[in-house]
Write a protein that holds these residues in place. Sequence first.
Motif, PDB file in Angstrom:
ATOM      1  N   THR A  94       0.835  -1.197   0.000  1.00 20.92           N
ATOM      2  CA  THR A  94       0.000   0.000   0.000  1.00 20.92           C
ATOM      3  C   THR A  94       0.872   1.250   0.000  1.00 20.92           C
ATOM      4  N   ALA A  95       0.671   2.099  -0.996  1.00 22.12           N
ATOM      5  CA  ALA A  95       1.495   3.298  -1.144  1.00 22.12           C
ATOM      6  C   ALA A  95       0.987   4.108  -2.330  1.00 22.12           C
ATOM      7  N   VAL A  96       1.507   5.303  -2.444  1.00 21.98           N
ATOM      8  CA  VAL A  96       1.336   6.064  -3.681  1.00 21.98           C
ATOM      9  C   VAL A  96       2.510   5.682  -4.582  1.00 21.98           C
ATOM     10  N   TYR A  97       2.189   5.269  -5.790  1.00 25.09           N
ATOM     11  CA  TYR A  97       3.204   4.833  -6.741  1.00 25.09           C
ATOM     12  C   TYR A  97       3.458   5.958  -7.760  1.00 25.09           C
ATOM     13  N   TYR A  98       4.732   6.258  -7.921  1.00 24.60           N
ATOM     14  CA  TYR A  98       5.146   7.326  -8.821  1.00 24.60           C
ATOM     15  C   TYR A  98       5.986   6.768  -9.965  1.00 24.60           C
ATOM     16  N   CYS A  99       5.809   7.367 -11.115  1.00 25.77           N
ATOM     17  CA  CYS A  99       6.637   7.059 -12.275  1.00 25.77           C
ATOM     18  C   CYS A  99       7.554   8.251 -12.523  1.00 25.77           C
ATOM     19  N   ALA A 100       8.784   7.966 -12.938  1.00 23.93           N
ATOM     20  CA  ALA A 100       9.731   9.053 -13.173  1.00 23.93           C
ATOM     21  C   ALA A 100      10.669   8.687 -14.311  1.00 23.93           C
ATOM     22  N   THR A 101      11.162   9.708 -14.980  1.00 20.64           N
ATOM     23  CA  THR A 101      12.173   9.513 -16.009  1.00 20.64           C
ATOM     24  C   THR A 101      13.188  10.644 -15.923  1.00 20.64           C
ATOM     25  N   LYS A 102      14.216  10.529 -16.733  1.00 22.41           N
ATOM     26  CA  LYS A 102      15.333  11.458 -16.610  1.00 22.41           C
ATOM     27  C   LYS A 102      15.449  12.371 -17.820  1.00 22.41           C
ATOM     28  N   ARG A 103      16.013  13.545 -17.579  1.00 19.80           N
ATOM     29  CA  ARG A 103      16.345  14.451 -18.663  1.00 19.80           C
ATOM     30  C   ARG A 103      17.590  13.954 -19.397  1.00 19.80           C
ATOM     31  N   ALA A 104      18.519  13.428 -18.664  1.00 23.98           N
ATOM     32  CA  ALA A 104      19.738  12.852 -19.235  1.00 23.98           C
ATOM     33  C   ALA A 104      19.911  11.456 -18.674  1.00 23.98           C
ATOM     34  N   VAL A 105      20.459  10.564 -19.466  1.00 22.18           N
ATOM     35  CA  VAL A 105      20.548   9.158 -19.083  1.00 22.18           C
ATOM     36  C   VAL A 105      21.281   8.982 -17.756  1.00 22.18           C
ATOM     37  N   ASP A 106      22.326   9.759 -17.544  1.00 23.17           N
ATOM     38  CA  ASP A 106      23.141   9.609 -16.338  1.00 23.17           C
ATOM     39  C   ASP A 106      22.762  10.583 -15.231  1.00 23.17           C
ATOM     40  N   GLY A 107      21.692  11.324 -15.411  1.00 24.71           N
ATOM     41  CA  GLY A 107      21.323  12.322 -14.424  1.00 24.71           C
ATOM     42  C   GLY A 107      20.330  11.796 -13.409  1.00 24.71           C
ATOM     43  N   ALA A 108      19.733  12.736 -12.690  1.00 23.43           N
ATOM     44  CA  ALA A 108      18.728  12.377 -11.691  1.00 23.43           C
ATOM     45  C   ALA A 108      17.372  12.195 -12.387  1.00 23.43           C
ATOM     46  N   TYR A 109      16.427  11.662 -11.619  1.00 26.80           N
ATOM     47  CA  TYR A 109      15.065  11.558 -12.142  1.00 26.80           C
ATOM     48  C   TYR A 109      14.430  12.955 -12.042  1.00 26.80           C
ATOM     49  N   ASP A 110      14.255  13.559 -13.216  1.00 15.89           N
ATOM     50  CA  ASP A 110      13.799  14.944 -13.252  1.00 15.89           C
ATOM     51  C   ASP A 110      12.302  15.086 -13.431  1.00 15.89           C
ATOM     52  N   TYR A 111      11.713  14.147 -14.137  1.00 10.84           N
ATOM     53  CA  TYR A 111      10.301  14.255 -14.489  1.00 10.84           C
ATOM     54  C   TYR A 111       9.505  13.212 -13.711  1.00 10.84           C
ATOM     55  N   TRP A 112       8.559  13.717 -12.951  1.00 10.54           N
ATOM     56  CA  TRP A 112       7.755  12.858 -12.080  1.00 10.54           C
ATOM     57  C   TRP A 112       6.266  13.046 -12.363  1.00 10.54           C
ATOM     58  N   GLY A 113       5.526  11.961 -12.215  1.00  7.67           N
ATOM     59  CA  GLY A 113       4.089  12.072 -12.280  1.00  7.67           C
ATOM     60  C   GLY A 113       3.522  12.459 -10.930  1.00  7.67           C
ATOM     61  N   GLN A 114       2.217  12.575 -10.883  1.00  6.47           N
ATOM     62  CA  GLN A 114       1.541  12.970  -9.650  1.00  6.47           C
ATOM     63  C   GLN A 114       1.303  11.795  -8.713  1.00  6.47           C
ATOM     64  N   GLY A 115       1.454  10.607  -9.222  1.00  9.55           N
ATOM     65  CA  GLY A 115       1.289   9.424  -8.387  1.00  9.55           C
ATOM     66  C   GLY A 115      -0.100   8.815  -8.512  1.00  9.55           C
ATOM     67  N   THR A 116      -0.168   7.530  -8.244  1.00 16.66           N
ATOM     68  CA  THR A 116      -1.448   6.821  -8.227  1.00 16.66           C
ATOM     69  C   THR A 116      -1.498   5.959  -6.968  1.00 16.66           C
ATOM     70  N   GLN A 117      -2.612   6.005  -6.281  1.00 17.52           N
ATOM     71  CA  GLN A 117      -2.745   5.321  -4.996  1.00 17.52           C
ATOM     72  C   GLN A 117      -3.053   3.843  -5.198  1.00 17.52           C
ATOM     73  N   VAL A 118      -2.295   3.018  -4.511  1.00 15.36           N
ATOM     74  CA  VAL A 118      -2.560   1.585  -4.466  1.00 15.36           C
ATOM     75  C   VAL A 118      -2.818   1.224  -3.011  1.00 15.36           C
ATOM     76  N   THR A 119      -3.968   0.641  -2.763  1.00  9.79           N
ATOM     77  CA  THR A 119      -4.328   0.227  -1.415  1.00  9.79           C
ATOM     78  C   THR A 119      -4.671  -1.252  -1.441  1.00  9.79           C
ATOM     79  N   VAL A 120      -3.985  -2.008  -0.597  1.00 11.16           N
ATOM     80  CA  VAL A 120      -4.199  -3.445  -0.524  1.00 11.16           C
ATOM     81  C   VAL A 120      -4.779  -3.773   0.849  1.00 11.16           C
ATOM     82  N   SER A 121      -5.963  -4.317   0.854  1.00  9.22           N
ATOM     83  CA  SER A 121      -6.613  -4.665   2.116  1.00  9.22           C
ATOM     84  C   SER A 121      -6.317  -6.120   2.474  1.00  9.22           C
ATOM     85  N   SER A 122      -6.292  -6.386   3.758  1.00  6.86           N
ATOM     86  CA  SER A 122      -5.977  -7.750   4.220  1.00  6.86           C
ATOM     87  C   SER A 122      -7.219  -8.613   4.308  1.00  6.86           C
TER      88      SER A 122
END
Length: 122
Positions: A94-122
Amino acid sequence: QVQVEESGGGLVQAGDSLRLSCSASGRSFSGYPVAWFRQAPGKDREFVARILWNYWGADSTAYADSAKGRFTISRDDAKNTVYLQMNSLTPEDTAVYYCATKRAVDGAYDYWGQGTQVTVSS
């Protein structure tokens, strides 16, 4: 302007599966790492999985230990979309899942989405 958008989150029961999607506008994913991260309540954001492919189609993937054997990251070039197939989900996923990509292959993750909530009940 590169925009990243996640979708596919929801409420599921333990043991269920879910597939998240990550799409981008403004640039192709091809040739750049695309990663999934997640952040659970009260915890730091953590790496889940990463995929990198080149124009010749050779894929490189990596997974967090918690994702190995249960999650699969894949891509669809034609749709410029990356997927995260999650199987055997547990409440610990259970968490907010984010996707990200980079401006440069060797750089940091610069571009992020807003996230999508995943909730797993027991």
